[in-house]
Structures are given as C-alpha cells and as structure tokens.
Scaffold this motif. Structure first.
Motif, PDB file in Angstrom:
ATOM      1  N   LEU A 163       7.193  10.393-114.240  1.00  0.00           N
ATOM      2  CA  LEU A 163       7.462  11.825-114.079  1.00  0.00           C
ATOM      3  C   LEU A 163       7.747  12.505-115.429  1.00  0.00           C
ATOM      4  O   LEU A 163       7.555  13.713-115.577  1.00  0.00           O
ATOM      5  CB  LEU A 163       8.660  11.986-113.134  1.00  0.00           C
ATOM      6  N   PHE A 186       5.544  15.260-117.632  1.00  0.00           N
ATOM      7  CA  PHE A 186       5.463  16.720-117.509  1.00  0.00           C
ATOM      8  C   PHE A 186       6.347  17.415-118.531  1.00  0.00           C
ATOM      9  O   PHE A 186       6.077  18.553-118.905  1.00  0.00           O
ATOM     10  CB  PHE A 186       5.791  17.140-116.075  1.00  0.00           C
ATOM     11  N   SER A 235       7.676  16.356-101.619  1.00  0.00           N
ATOM     12  CA  SER A 235       8.578  17.428-102.063  1.00  0.00           C
ATOM     13  C   SER A 235       9.761  17.579-101.127  1.00  0.00           C
ATOM     14  O   SER A 235      10.888  17.860-101.544  1.00  0.00           O
ATOM     15  CB  SER A 235       7.842  18.770-102.124  1.00  0.00           C
ATOM     16  N   GLN A 236       9.455  17.403 -99.824  1.00  0.00           N
ATOM     17  CA  GLN A 236      10.516  17.513 -98.814  1.00  0.00           C
ATOM     18  C   GLN A 236      11.580  16.458 -99.010  1.00  0.00           C
ATOM     19  O   GLN A 236      12.775  16.729 -98.936  1.00  0.00           O
ATOM     20  CB  GLN A 236       9.865  17.266 -97.465  1.00  0.00           C
ATOM     21  N   ARG A 287      13.140  18.540-107.732  1.00  0.00           N
ATOM     22  CA  ARG A 287      11.820  19.056-107.362  1.00  0.00           C
ATOM     23  C   ARG A 287      10.746  18.171-107.990  1.00  0.00           C
ATOM     24  O   ARG A 287      11.017  17.410-108.920  1.00  0.00           O
ATOM     25  CB  ARG A 287      11.645  20.492-107.858  1.00  0.00           C
ATOM     26  N   LEU A 288       9.531  18.304-107.498  1.00  0.00           N
ATOM     27  CA  LEU A 288       8.402  17.545-108.040  1.00  0.00           C
ATOM     28  C   LEU A 288       7.279  18.502-108.430  1.00  0.00           C
ATOM     29  O   LEU A 288       7.179  19.598-107.873  1.00  0.00           O
ATOM     30  CB  LEU A 288       7.879  16.567-106.978  1.00  0.00           C
ATOM     31  N   PRO A 289       6.425  18.084-109.349  1.00  0.00           N
ATOM     32  CA  PRO A 289       5.271  18.925-109.697  1.00  0.00           C
ATOM     33  C   PRO A 289       4.156  18.726-108.674  1.00  0.00           C
ATOM     34  O   PRO A 289       3.036  18.339-109.019  1.00  0.00           O
ATOM     35  CB  PRO A 289       4.873  18.403-111.083  1.00  0.00           C
ATOM     36  N   VAL A 290       4.478  18.972-107.417  1.00  0.00           N
ATOM     37  CA  VAL A 290       3.557  18.673-106.318  1.00  0.00           C
ATOM     38  C   VAL A 290       3.414  19.906-105.444  1.00  0.00           C
ATOM     39  O   VAL A 290       4.390  20.598-105.169  1.00  0.00           O
ATOM     40  CB  VAL A 290       4.122  17.509-105.470  1.00  0.00           C
ATOM     41  N   VAL A 291       2.191  20.191-105.024  1.00  0.00           N
ATOM     42  CA  VAL A 291       1.953  21.185-103.980  1.00  0.00           C
ATOM     43  C   VAL A 291       1.137  20.508-102.884  1.00  0.00           C
ATOM     44  O   VAL A 291       0.183  19.778-103.173  1.00  0.00           O
ATOM     45  CB  VAL A 291       1.210  22.421-104.533  1.00  0.00           C
TER      46      VAL A 291
END
Ligand code: FAD
Ligand code: ZN
Lengths: 89, 417
Positions: free
Chosen positions: B398, B401, B243-244, B252-256
């Motif tokens: 990607l 999503f 994400s950084q 942005r990404l669908p990442v946490v």
C-alpha cells in the motif's frame, strides 16, 4: 440505462457523464504537504456501500457538479451545482 | 470411503453406487481462537489458507465466508489465465501464478481444467501494432513467452474472424501468448477448499465478518454473525468489499468498486479454440468446453455495489463481438451477470500489512485477479506466516501510493483485464 440529472441540462443518459470522486476531497494547500496527505487526496477514496456524495462531470456541457446517490440501489438525486452543495456563494 | 480422486476411484465408486465418496470439505463450528483468520472464501482467501497449511505448516486457520465458497468474483469471472503484463514486477507476479496453475490439478488432486489454448490480443490500427510490439518486447525481456502476430497469424488462429476489407476492426496482428488459457473457476475455489480442509483448515460459510476486534491498536480478531473469533493475524481477501472492511478497521483504500459484466451464449459446435481480446472493440471471448461463447468486456462506468450490470456497456461489448465475428449474430445469449470488482488507480493489486497492525491485505485485483489466485494465496500466506513481504509482493505494498512507485499496468500494457 442509468439517467443522471445535470444541474445545467437536466436528465441525460449515463454515458454522457464521468465520475470525479468524493465530494469534499479538496486539494491540500500550503508548502508543507506530506506524501501521505497527497496520496489520500490523489488516490484514496471513501467508496461507500449505500449513500454516497460524489462529484460528476457532464462531459457534453462541461458542468462539474455534486451528486447524491446510492451505490447499491443506484437511485440518484438530481445533480446540484457545486457552489450550492458545498455552501459556497 | 473414497477420498482420492483418480480413474481407479471412479471405477471403484461406480461399482459401489457412488456411496463411498467423502465430503470435499468439512463443515465445522467456529472455534473461539485461531492462529490465522482469513476473511473471504473466494479463490484468494482459500488459496491463502491452503498455502499457510502446506508451505508454512500453520493449520489452525479459518476461512470466513459470508455467502458460499466462490460466490463472489471467483465464481463470476470469465476464467482467462495469462501473464502478458508490461512491468517486471507484474510479470514476476502473474508468471508465478501461471506456473503454479500449470501444476495445480496434480498438486490439489482436483481437476481445475486448465486449458492453455493461447490468447491473441488484437491490434486494429498501425498505432496499436506498435504498442503490441512494445508489449511483446517487454514480455520477452521479462522472460515470459510472447510473440508478435501479423495478419497471417491471426488468420491461422481465428479463421472465423471478419477479414473483409470493410471490417470495422481489421486484424493487423497482435500479441500472442501461447501459455495463456482458461481454467474452471469453481474448481479452483473447491480444489483449494478441499485441500485446505484436508490439512485441518476450518471453512466457515454463511458467516459474515461485521467488525474487527482491536486491542492496543492491533487487530486481534473479528466479530462475525456467528460470534467473536480471536486470531493472532487476520488476512482479508474480499475484493469489491475491501473498502467496507477497511472502514471498519479505520482506514481508507485507493479502491473504487465497479460492476464488471459477462455473458454466455447458447452452446454451439467448436468454432473458437483460442481466447481473443480486442482492447479496441472493448470485447473478449472464448468458447467454453460446453460450447458456450463466454463474453466479457470493460467495466461499467458508474461505481456500484449492485451486483448487476448496465446495458450501455453490454451493448458496446456485444456490438464489438458481432463486428469481429459476424457469425455470432445468430447466437442467443443465455445468461448475463456482474461481479463487484475492486479497481485501483494503477490497475495493480495491493498486498501487505494494512495501516491496522495485524491485519493483512490482498485486494485490488480489479478485473483480473482470477489468473493470480495461486500467487495471491502464496504471497498473503507468506505475509501472514512471517509478518514480512515476499520479494514478489514487496512492490505491491500500500505504501506505493505515498512513495509514488505506482505499477501502472493500465498505461503499460493497455489492459482492460
Ligand atoms: C465478470 C467478471 C469477469 C472476470 N474475468 C476475469 C478473467 O477472465 N480473468 C481474471 O484473471 N480475472 C477476471 N475477473 C476478476 C476476478 O474474478 C477477481 O479478481 C477474483 O476472482 C478475485 O478473487 P477474490 O478471491 O479476491 O474475490 P472474490 O471471489 O470476490 O471473493 C471474496 C469473497 O469475500 C466474501 N466477503 C465479502 N465481504 C465479506 C464479509 N464481510 N465477511 C465474510 N466474507 C465476505 C464474498 O462473499 C466473496 O465470496 C473477472 C471478474 C468479473 C466480475
Ligand atoms: Zn450538462
């Protein structure tokens, strides 16, 4: 053990809380919302390293609130009621 | 000079006081320009470089790592390699990886210590037994090996399990995959690095990518702590830091990012010769070749970039473990650590070109990307070489999503890993 502070109950242990995503991630409104906008709302996240503004749920009392914390040091400010955090009455 | 690893070269170097070994990979200064730059010197980045050189003949390549090779999740993981997933897309992906792993020691001339000792995913309740049957059916239809185990089979493969009738986690059976196993994590990173370096790839350690070079709306290279490096195409495989990097590239990404923990015990005599996973207890374990019990479990609950774990999850993991294996109560833990993993809503990886043209993604492996390294490398190399998807990576783009074609493995196979 991480301690978070629920605006309603005060300091409680981490396992009573559930992460709810980014503060300010509002549901898109209106009849013409594109698939990309829906995807951003539903799945895409800021996921910052460092200062982060988030929504959390205190599962034991049901309060949904705003939390400012640091994702690297894990420091967390006391939780804030959503209305106050978003400047709403 | 001894380059090739073999029994013969061991004998030769033994007689030569070990003086003739050449370095496994070379440490060169960054060039101002490469055909391809890969960010991240974990397993996925290094494998990508190797397959670019070997399969596509593209050797003007650099792998850029901010720390040391394998110092991210690749060197922190519990090394379980398996392909027991639910959806055909996933099985194709992870089976590709497992097949490549099966020939990897020979291909790289580097012993990755693949040990296909089998894995049992336990079912403790009738409902979990039904889920197991469903997963076994799906796996068999998808053409990968799977067997539905009953209580007697569990007794056979896990003689030290707690079979008492008061057990908190009775073993009714579960999903068995005999080809599952473990591999030596450092060896996978080092083996790919050595093979890639030999084919001409530059491996740049202690070099942090700080920004992207963007010209005409296209990624043209990277800005690093050791200067600007231009490239025709850039790949990134930075796991928990995806994400950084994406933020620098403007999307942005669908990442946490979450911490995932593991720990090892003191070494003991061999008592556990399979991998055991209990989704119900939130614990999995295997015994390393040194005799240590390698133990892991679910994710921490709080998104984090702090590379250390939290006690509540460790407590769940360990209390599950000692319930299932009462003998392990006597074990002393030697080390505990965490890695920052990139968690995606459907628990499936993201592979494909990013919203910034010229920049290609390999991320979202979350808690289970070690097993996928040979496939992740093959597929990102294909993307970087051709600019288009391989059939196997297409479903993991990607764009799923927005189209809604998620590959929801968390729901599909009930995985924690
Ligand atoms: C405790 C634990 C247990 C696990 N157990 C398993 C398991 O049993 N089986 C399994 O299949 N998977 C497992 N995993 C997951 C697996 O480890 C990862 O999915 C996999 O290693 C990811 O590999 P990678 O190459 O993508 O990332 P990494 O190995 O993390 O490599 C990414 C690299 O990028 C570098 N980097 C980041 N930012 C920059 C930058 N700006 N510039 C330059 N370099 C940068 C990092 O330093 C790092 O070395 C586990 C993970 C953890 C943490
Ligand atoms: Zn509360």
């Amino acid at each position: 053990m991480q301690i978070f502070s629920c605006p309603f109950c005060g300091p409680r242990p981490e396992y009573e809380f559930h992460f709810g995503g980014d503060l300010g991630n509002h549901r898109p409104e209106g009849p013409e919302v594109s698939a990309e906008v829906w995807a951003q709302y539903l799945h895409f996240r800021n996921n910052p390293k460092g200062a982060s503004e988030e929504i959390w749920l205190h599962m034991t009392c049901g309060e949904i609130f705003a939390l400012q914390r640091d994702t690297l040091t894990m420091e967390a400010a006391p939780g804030q009621a959503l209305t106050a955090a978003e400047g709403r009455p | 000079m001894t380059r090739h690893y073999s029994a013969l070269s061991l004998v030769k170097e033994g007689l030569n006081n070990q003086k003739g070994w050449v370095r496994a990979w070379e440490s060169r200064a960054p060039k101002p320009r490469y055909d391809v730059v890969i960010i991240g010197g974990g397993g996925h980045g290094l494998a990508t470089a190797y397959y670019l050189a070997r399969t596509h003949g593209i050797t003007n390549v650099a792998v850029i790592e901010k720390g040391w090779l394998g110092g991210g999740n690749t060197g922190r993981n519990t090394t379980v390699v398996r392909s027991n997933y639910f959806f055909p897309e996933s099985v194709r992906l992870y089976d590709m990886a497992l097949k490549l792993y099966e020939g990897l020691s020979r291909e790289l001339n580097y012993n990755i210590m693949l040990s296909q000792r089998g894995m049992i995913s336990l079912a403790h309740t009738p409902a979990e037994m039904e889920m197991s049957a469903r997963v076994v059916n799906a796996m068999q239809i998808n053409g990968t090996d799977a067997e539905l185990f009953g209580p007697e089979d569990v007794r056979r493969v896990l003689p030290i399990y707690n079979f008492s009738d008061k057990a908190r986690y009775p073993a009714l059976g579960g999903v068995w995959q005999g080809r599952s196993g473990t591999a030596r994590h450092d060896a996978v990173a080092w083996g790919y690095a050595r093979a890639a370096s030999r084919l001409g790839v530059d491996i740049l350690q202690q070099c942090e990518v700080q920004d992207f070079l963007i010209e005409g709306g296209r990624c043209r290279g990277v800005v690093t702590s050791r200067g600007t490096i231009r490239a025709d195409r850039v790949g990134m495989a930075v796991a928990g830091h995806s994400s950084q990097m994406a933020a620098r590239a403007g999307f942005r990404l669908p990442v946490v990012s979450y911490a995932l923990q593991a720990c090892v015990s003191e070494p003991v005599k061999p008592v556990l010769d399979t991998i055991v996973l209990s989704p119900g207890a939130g614990t999995y374990a295997s015994q390393s070749d040194k005799g240590e019990m390698v133990v892991g479990g679910g994710l921490d609950r709080i998104p984090s970039y702090g590379q250390r774990g939290n006690l509540p999850v460790l407590e769940t993991v360990l209390s599950g473990l000692v319930e299932m294996f009462p003998a392990f109560r006597q074990l002393r833990l030697m080390r505990q650590w965490a890695g920052i993993v990139d968690v995606v809503p459907d628990s499936s990886p993201i592979l494909g070109e990013s919203p910034l043209p010229g920049l290609f993604l390999n991320c979202g492996w979350g808690t289970g990307g070690f097993k996928a390294i040979p496939a992740g490398g093959t597929l990102l190399a294909h993307l970087l070489a051709t600019g288009t998807h391989h059939d196997i990576s297409r479903p993991f783009d990607l764009d799923r999503f927005a189209t809604g074609r998620l590959i929801d493995e968390a729901a599909g196979s009930g995985i924690a890993h």
